[in-house]
Structures are given as structure tokens and as C-alpha cells.
Design a protein around this motif. Sequence first.
Motif, PDB file in Angstrom:
ATOM      1  N   ARG A  27       0.861  -1.197   0.000  1.00 54.67           N
ATOM      2  CA  ARG A  27       0.000   0.000   0.000  1.00 54.67           C
ATOM      3  C   ARG A  27       0.888   1.234   0.000  1.00 54.67           C
ATOM      4  O   ARG A  27       0.829   2.053  -0.904  1.00 54.67           O
ATOM      5  CB  ARG A  27      -0.906  -0.002   1.223  1.00 54.67           C
ATOM      6  CG  ARG A  27      -1.957  -1.093   1.125  1.00 54.67           C
ATOM      7  CD  ARG A  27      -2.865  -1.082   2.325  1.00 54.67           C
ATOM      8  NE  ARG A  27      -3.942  -2.024   2.145  1.00 54.67           N
ATOM      9  CZ  ARG A  27      -4.828  -2.320   3.088  1.00 54.67           C
ATOM     10  NH1 ARG A  27      -4.741  -1.753   4.278  1.00 54.67           N
ATOM     11  NH2 ARG A  27      -5.791  -3.179   2.844  1.00 54.67           N
ATOM     12  N   ASP A  28       1.727   1.343   1.013  1.00 51.12           N
ATOM     13  CA  ASP A  28       2.620   2.505   1.094  1.00 51.12           C
ATOM     14  C   ASP A  28       3.949   2.228   0.411  1.00 51.12           C
ATOM     15  O   ASP A  28       4.597   3.140  -0.095  1.00 51.12           O
ATOM     16  CB  ASP A  28       2.862   2.866   2.561  1.00 51.12           C
ATOM     17  CG  ASP A  28       1.557   3.195   3.254  1.00 51.12           C
ATOM     18  OD1 ASP A  28       0.847   4.081   2.747  1.00 51.12           O
ATOM     19  OD2 ASP A  28       1.234   2.546   4.260  1.00 51.12           O
ATOM     20  N   ILE A  29       4.383   0.973   0.462  1.00 56.56           N
ATOM     21  CA  ILE A  29       5.626   0.609  -0.233  1.00 56.56           C
ATOM     22  C   ILE A  29       5.291  -0.501  -1.238  1.00 56.56           C
ATOM     23  O   ILE A  29       4.406  -1.310  -0.988  1.00 56.56           O
ATOM     24  CB  ILE A  29       6.740   0.183   0.752  1.00 56.56           C
ATOM     25  CG1 ILE A  29       6.302  -0.977   1.633  1.00 56.56           C
ATOM     26  CG2 ILE A  29       7.173   1.346   1.625  1.00 56.56           C
ATOM     27  CD1 ILE A  29       7.441  -1.562   2.433  1.00 56.56           C
ATOM     28  N   PRO A  30       5.986  -0.506  -2.376  1.00 54.05           N
ATOM     29  CA  PRO A  30       5.514  -1.311  -3.512  1.00 54.05           C
ATOM     30  C   PRO A  30       5.947  -2.781  -3.499  1.00 54.05           C
ATOM     31  O   PRO A  30       6.212  -3.355  -4.551  1.00 54.05           O
ATOM     32  CB  PRO A  30       6.137  -0.577  -4.714  1.00 54.05           C
ATOM     33  CG  PRO A  30       7.398  -0.004  -4.168  1.00 54.05           C
ATOM     34  CD  PRO A  30       7.134   0.336  -2.725  1.00 54.05           C
ATOM     35  N   PHE A  31       6.004  -3.379  -2.330  1.00 54.46           N
ATOM     36  CA  PHE A  31       6.353  -4.810  -2.275  1.00 54.46           C
ATOM     37  C   PHE A  31       5.914  -5.398  -0.939  1.00 54.46           C
ATOM     38  O   PHE A  31       5.630  -4.655   0.013  1.00 54.46           O
ATOM     39  CB  PHE A  31       7.868  -5.010  -2.489  1.00 54.46           C
ATOM     40  CG  PHE A  31       8.754  -4.209  -1.565  1.00 54.46           C
ATOM     41  CD1 PHE A  31       9.073  -4.653  -0.286  1.00 54.46           C
ATOM     42  CD2 PHE A  31       9.289  -2.978  -1.978  1.00 54.46           C
ATOM     43  CE1 PHE A  31       9.885  -3.909   0.554  1.00 54.46           C
ATOM     44  CE2 PHE A  31      10.100  -2.223  -1.130  1.00 54.46           C
ATOM     45  CZ  PHE A  31      10.399  -2.697   0.139  1.00 54.46           C
ATOM     46  N   LEU A  32       5.898  -6.709  -0.872  1.00 57.70           N
ATOM     47  CA  LEU A  32       5.657  -7.407   0.396  1.00 57.70           C
ATOM     48  C   LEU A  32       6.971  -7.471   1.154  1.00 57.70           C
ATOM     49  O   LEU A  32       8.036  -7.584   0.551  1.00 57.70           O
ATOM     50  CB  LEU A  32       5.146  -8.819   0.127  1.00 57.70           C
ATOM     51  CG  LEU A  32       3.639  -8.963  -0.086  1.00 57.70           C
ATOM     52  CD1 LEU A  32       3.289 -10.380  -0.496  1.00 57.70           C
ATOM     53  CD2 LEU A  32       2.862  -8.545   1.163  1.00 57.70           C
ATOM     54  N   ILE A  33       6.915  -7.416   2.469  1.00 58.40           N
ATOM     55  CA  ILE A  33       8.145  -7.403   3.271  1.00 58.40           C
ATOM     56  C   ILE A  33       8.446  -8.821   3.756  1.00 58.40           C
ATOM     57  O   ILE A  33       7.652  -9.423   4.472  1.00 58.40           O
ATOM     58  CB  ILE A  33       7.983  -6.452   4.479  1.00 58.40           C
ATOM     59  CG1 ILE A  33       7.735  -5.016   3.980  1.00 58.40           C
ATOM     60  CG2 ILE A  33       9.221  -6.514   5.380  1.00 58.40           C
ATOM     61  CD1 ILE A  33       7.161  -4.089   5.030  1.00 58.40           C
ATOM     62  N   LYS A  34       9.609  -9.341   3.346  1.00 54.57           N
ATOM     63  CA  LYS A  34      10.003 -10.671   3.818  1.00 54.57           C
ATOM     64  C   LYS A  34      11.050 -10.577   4.918  1.00 54.57           C
ATOM     65  O   LYS A  34      11.344 -11.572   5.572  1.00 54.57           O
ATOM     66  CB  LYS A  34      10.591 -11.482   2.663  1.00 54.57           C
ATOM     67  CG  LYS A  34       9.543 -12.062   1.738  1.00 54.57           C
ATOM     68  CD  LYS A  34      10.171 -13.139   0.885  1.00 54.57           C
ATOM     69  CE  LYS A  34       9.171 -13.763  -0.049  1.00 54.57           C
ATOM     70  NZ  LYS A  34       9.844 -14.540  -1.098  1.00 54.57           N
ATOM     71  N   ARG A  35      11.657  -9.387   5.056  1.00 61.13           N
ATOM     72  CA  ARG A  35      12.785  -9.266   5.987  1.00 61.13           C
ATOM     73  C   ARG A  35      12.846  -7.831   6.502  1.00 61.13           C
ATOM     74  O   ARG A  35      12.525  -6.891   5.760  1.00 61.13           O
ATOM     75  CB  ARG A  35      14.062  -9.607   5.219  1.00 61.13           C
ATOM     76  CG  ARG A  35      15.350  -9.520   5.991  1.00 61.13           C
ATOM     77  CD  ARG A  35      16.432 -10.291   5.235  1.00 61.13           C
ATOM     78  NE  ARG A  35      16.579  -9.827   3.864  1.00 61.13           N
ATOM     79  CZ  ARG A  35      17.584  -9.086   3.427  1.00 61.13           C
ATOM     80  NH1 ARG A  35      18.557  -8.740   4.237  1.00 61.13           N
ATOM     81  NH2 ARG A  35      17.638  -8.691   2.170  1.00 61.13           N
ATOM     82  N   PHE A  36      13.277  -7.706   7.737  1.00 62.44           N
ATOM     83  CA  PHE A  36      13.450  -6.382   8.322  1.00 62.44           C
ATOM     84  C   PHE A  36      14.762  -6.395   9.090  1.00 62.44           C
ATOM     85  O   PHE A  36      15.040  -7.350   9.818  1.00 62.44           O
ATOM     86  CB  PHE A  36      12.291  -6.067   9.281  1.00 62.44           C
ATOM     87  CG  PHE A  36      12.320  -4.668   9.789  1.00 62.44           C
ATOM     88  CD1 PHE A  36      11.734  -3.642   9.071  1.00 62.44           C
ATOM     89  CD2 PHE A  36      12.942  -4.356  10.989  1.00 62.44           C
ATOM     90  CE1 PHE A  36      11.772  -2.325   9.527  1.00 62.44           C
ATOM     91  CE2 PHE A  36      12.991  -3.044  11.449  1.00 62.44           C
ATOM     92  CZ  PHE A  36      12.401  -2.036  10.726  1.00 62.44           C
ATOM     93  N   TYR A  37      15.604  -5.398   8.906  1.00 66.92           N
ATOM     94  CA  TYR A  37      16.842  -5.339   9.679  1.00 66.92           C
ATOM     95  C   TYR A  37      17.205  -3.885  10.000  1.00 66.92           C
ATOM     96  O   TYR A  37      16.665  -2.960   9.391  1.00 66.92           O
ATOM     97  CB  TYR A  37      17.997  -6.056   8.966  1.00 66.92           C
ATOM     98  CG  TYR A  37      18.432  -5.460   7.646  1.00 66.92           C
ATOM     99  CD1 TYR A  37      17.853  -5.867   6.459  1.00 66.92           C
ATOM    100  CD2 TYR A  37      19.456  -4.510   7.583  1.00 66.92           C
ATOM    101  CE1 TYR A  37      18.274  -5.338   5.242  1.00 66.92           C
ATOM    102  CE2 TYR A  37      19.885  -3.986   6.382  1.00 66.92           C
ATOM    103  CZ  TYR A  37      19.276  -4.400   5.219  1.00 66.92           C
ATOM    104  OH  TYR A  37      19.692  -3.870   4.026  1.00 66.92           O
ATOM    105  N   CYS A  38      18.077  -3.718  10.973  1.00 65.75           N
ATOM    106  CA  CYS A  38      18.503  -2.380  11.398  1.00 65.75           C
ATOM    107  C   CYS A  38      20.016  -2.313  11.495  1.00 65.75           C
ATOM    108  O   CYS A  38      20.653  -3.293  11.890  1.00 65.75           O
ATOM    109  CB  CYS A  38      17.951  -2.048  12.780  1.00 65.75           C
ATOM    110  SG  CYS A  38      16.174  -2.000  12.834  1.00 65.75           S
TER     111      CYS A  38
END
Length: 141
Positions: A27-38
Motif C-alpha cells: 500500500r505505502d511501499i511497492p512490495f511485500l516485506i520478507k525481511r526487516f533489519y537495522c
Amino acid sequence: MKNVNILEIKTVKDEKRGDLLFFEAERDIPFLIKRFYCLYNVDEYAIRGYHAHKSLKQFMFCPYGEVEIYLTNGFEEEQIRLTEASIGIIIEEGIWREIKFIKENSVLCVAASEYYNEDDYIRDYKQFIEFTNGKYNEGKK
Ligand code: TYD
């Protein structure tokens, strides 16, 4: 530049309780999120990145501190400073990035479209230029 877009992240401001930001996949970003890191505990003025991705799409924002991101597709270049939590960048495939941590204890959060895959990295700038030249020539045919 194509494949680089600044996104103003939706926020709910609350002077008494503090602010909230949020974003939704597809919706806000054009892909599904499979991973998150910092990235955190990075020395002031240290530079990370120095790579591009063949197909990975990412969304980056700096919830604390300040980072400066140098981006190039091999033909054009852009420098973007993330100075507030609610400003992010969507970086899609084929973009070389160098990320400088401007303030001590800055944090960079990244939502990514794929699981970690070393084969998707281009870590050598010469190889990156070969990769983008290939794309550029294909586009011109
Ligand atoms: P890397 O993406 O190379 O970071 P930078 O370009 O800023 O140095 O990642 C550093 C190391 O962390 C590398 O050995 C791979 C590992 N890594 C993972 O195992 N999973 C991940 O999701 C990421 C982003 C990195």
C-alpha cells in the motif's frame, strides 16, 4: 532517478503521548516485506553499503539520528539525507548505495522484499557498472 523514491511516512502526531509512524506493504511501499533489519551502533561518519542489489527492493528510514545516502544507477547520482524519522527512501533494484552515518548512535531501519541472499549482491563497483551497462543497452534496443 528511476528506482529511487522518497516516501513521507504516515504519522499520527500526539503532543501528549508521542508520535507514531506506520507503513503498509503493497500500500505505502511497492512490495511485500520478507525481511526487516537495522543498522545501529555504527561509528559517527562511518560508511556502510558499497553495494547494489540485482533484484532486491528496500525501504529505508532513520528513526533516530541522521544518515546521508549516496545513490547511483551508474549514469545518474543522487544524495539524500534522512534527517527525520518520517522520511524514508524506497530503493528498488540496480542502485549502488553508500550510507554515511552523520550522527552518533544513528539507526537505519530497512524493510526488504526478499530473504537475505548473498547472490543478489553486487559488491564490486566495476561489476555494477557492467551490470547497469547491460541493462542500459537492453533498454535502447
Ligand atoms: P551487508 O548487507 O553486507 O551490510 P553492509 O553493506 O552495510 O556492510 O551485511 C553485513 C553482513 O551481515 C553480511 O555478512 C551479511 C550479513 N547479513 C545477514 O546475514 N542478513 C541480512 O539480512 C543482512 C542485511 C546482512
